[in-house]
Design a protein around this motif. Structure first.
Motif, PDB file in Angstrom:
ATOM      1  N   GLY A 195      58.321  62.256  60.586  1.00  0.00           N
ATOM      2  CA  GLY A 195      58.610  63.524  59.924  1.00  0.00           C
ATOM      3  C   GLY A 195      57.394  64.408  59.721  1.00  0.00           C
ATOM      4  O   GLY A 195      57.483  65.481  59.127  1.00  0.00           O
ATOM      5  N   GLY A 225      55.760  66.052  61.967  1.00  0.00           N
ATOM      6  CA  GLY A 225      55.687  67.193  62.877  1.00  0.00           C
ATOM      7  C   GLY A 225      55.070  66.869  64.227  1.00  0.00           C
ATOM      8  O   GLY A 225      54.818  67.772  65.028  1.00  0.00           O
ATOM      9  N   LYS A 226      54.863  65.582  64.520  1.00  0.00           N
ATOM     10  CA  LYS A 226      54.215  65.186  65.781  1.00  0.00           C
ATOM     11  C   LYS A 226      55.022  65.638  66.997  1.00  0.00           C
ATOM     12  O   LYS A 226      54.486  66.244  67.913  1.00  0.00           O
ATOM     13  N   SER A 227      56.322  65.304  66.986  1.00  0.00           N
ATOM     14  CA  SER A 227      57.162  65.669  68.139  1.00  0.00           C
ATOM     15  C   SER A 227      57.246  67.184  68.280  1.00  0.00           C
ATOM     16  O   SER A 227      57.163  67.719  69.389  1.00  0.00           O
ATOM     17  N   THR A 228      57.421  67.854  67.169  1.00  0.00           N
ATOM     18  CA  THR A 228      57.560  69.312  67.204  1.00  0.00           C
ATOM     19  C   THR A 228      56.294  69.949  67.767  1.00  0.00           C
ATOM     20  O   THR A 228      56.359  70.841  68.613  1.00  0.00           O
TER      21      THR A 228
END
Ligand code: ADP
Ligand code: MG
Length: 274
Positions: A64, A66-69
């Protein structure tokens, strides 16, 4: 010209390679103050990351954060709200205009991506999955595409699975096919979003072996991962993210073993105390 000093500062992996490769060390991806919001929620907050050709950067951090985003911004699967992003000298974000479809096609040929879920076409065989975009996006002939697909299947150790459909391959094999598919477009750089987290440890291992080989061959990579040992051994730099921010960036040994920031220390103590 990049200075020798710049190249040497990239760490041990690159120094083995020929310094006469004039392109080594040029900036491939440059994100400055990138922010992403979903409605009122800002989930990536002014994050900077510069990646040079041949570099491997791992992004770690709690779920949650924000790594993927953030990662998805690099091939514009996620349009950032603000900041700037340059890929291979081309301004993707920050020029005051949105990338056109042809900009995006070019970008996605340059920046390949592998996801946690492999996203292979179930009705196509392994080799057909790899052929597909070569014909549609690069305009290769079927024969050329097939030859390249077979080379890549060999590279990921799956020549024997060429005519097998994904459902009859293990998860590790499917991920290796997905890597081969991304490589088929001859990307300048690869993004990986937790490529092993859907896999049993043993199958994850074979995927990591392929990624290690890729890194050794000089592929530029940004890898979101929870595989700390892999990150320590393969990455040139680690970025720790929490709450949408880049909290700490540095050499793997420093970030993982001697983190400066309290938030990093807390995260790592939870990871290593399992
Ligand atoms: P990580 O990869 O570090 O686990 P993500 O980038 O997936 O984190 O998510 C960061 C935050 O953004 C989370 O709070 C998540 O719920 C939220 N988020 C991610 N994608 C969306 C979306 N498409 N719409 C709304 N919120 C999202
Ligand atoms: Mg994620």
């Amino acid at each position: 010209m990049e200075s020798i000093q710049t190249v040497v500062s990239l760490g041990g992996r690159l120094t083995n390679k020929s310094l006469v490769e004039s392109q080594v060390g040029r900036v491939l991806a440059d994100a400055k103050q990138l922010s992403v919001s979903f409605g009122p929620l800002e989930v990536v907050k002014q994050v900077d990351l510069t990646v040079r050709k041949g570099e491997v950067v791992s992004i770690i951090g709690p779920s949650g954060s924000g790594k993927s985003t953030f990662l998805r911004c690099f091939n514009y699967l996620q349009p950032p709200a603000s900041g700037s992003l340059t890929i291979d000298g081309e301004v993707i974000v920050g020029s005051g205009r949105k990338p056109t479809n042809s900009d995006l096609l070019r970008l996605r040929r340059k920046v390949g991506m592998c996801f946690q879920s492999f996203n292979l076409f179930p009705h196509l065989t392994a080799v057909e999955n790899i052929d597909l975009a070569q014909v549609s996006a690069l305009g290769r002939s079927k024969a050329e595409a097939r030859q390249r697909s077979m080379e890549l299947l060999k590279r990921v150790g799956l020549e024997a699975k060429a005519d097998t459909k994904p459902a009859r391959c293990s998860g590790g094999q499917q991920q290796r096919i997905a890597i081969a598919r991304a490589l088929a477009l001859d990307p300048e750089m690869m993004l990986f979003d937790e490529p092993t987290s859907a896999l049993d440890p043993e199958l994850g291992h074979e995927v990591l072996a392929v990624m290690r080989e890729l890194a050794g061959s000089g592929m530029t990579m940004i890898i979101v991962t929870h595989e700390m040992k892999f990150a320590e051994n393969v990455a040139d730099r680690i970025m720790f993210m929490a709450d949408g921010k880049a909290i700490e960036v540095g050499e793997p040994k420093q970030v993982l073993r001697a983190p400066v920031q309290e938030r990093t220390q807390k995260f790592l103590s939870m990871v290593f105390d399992r």
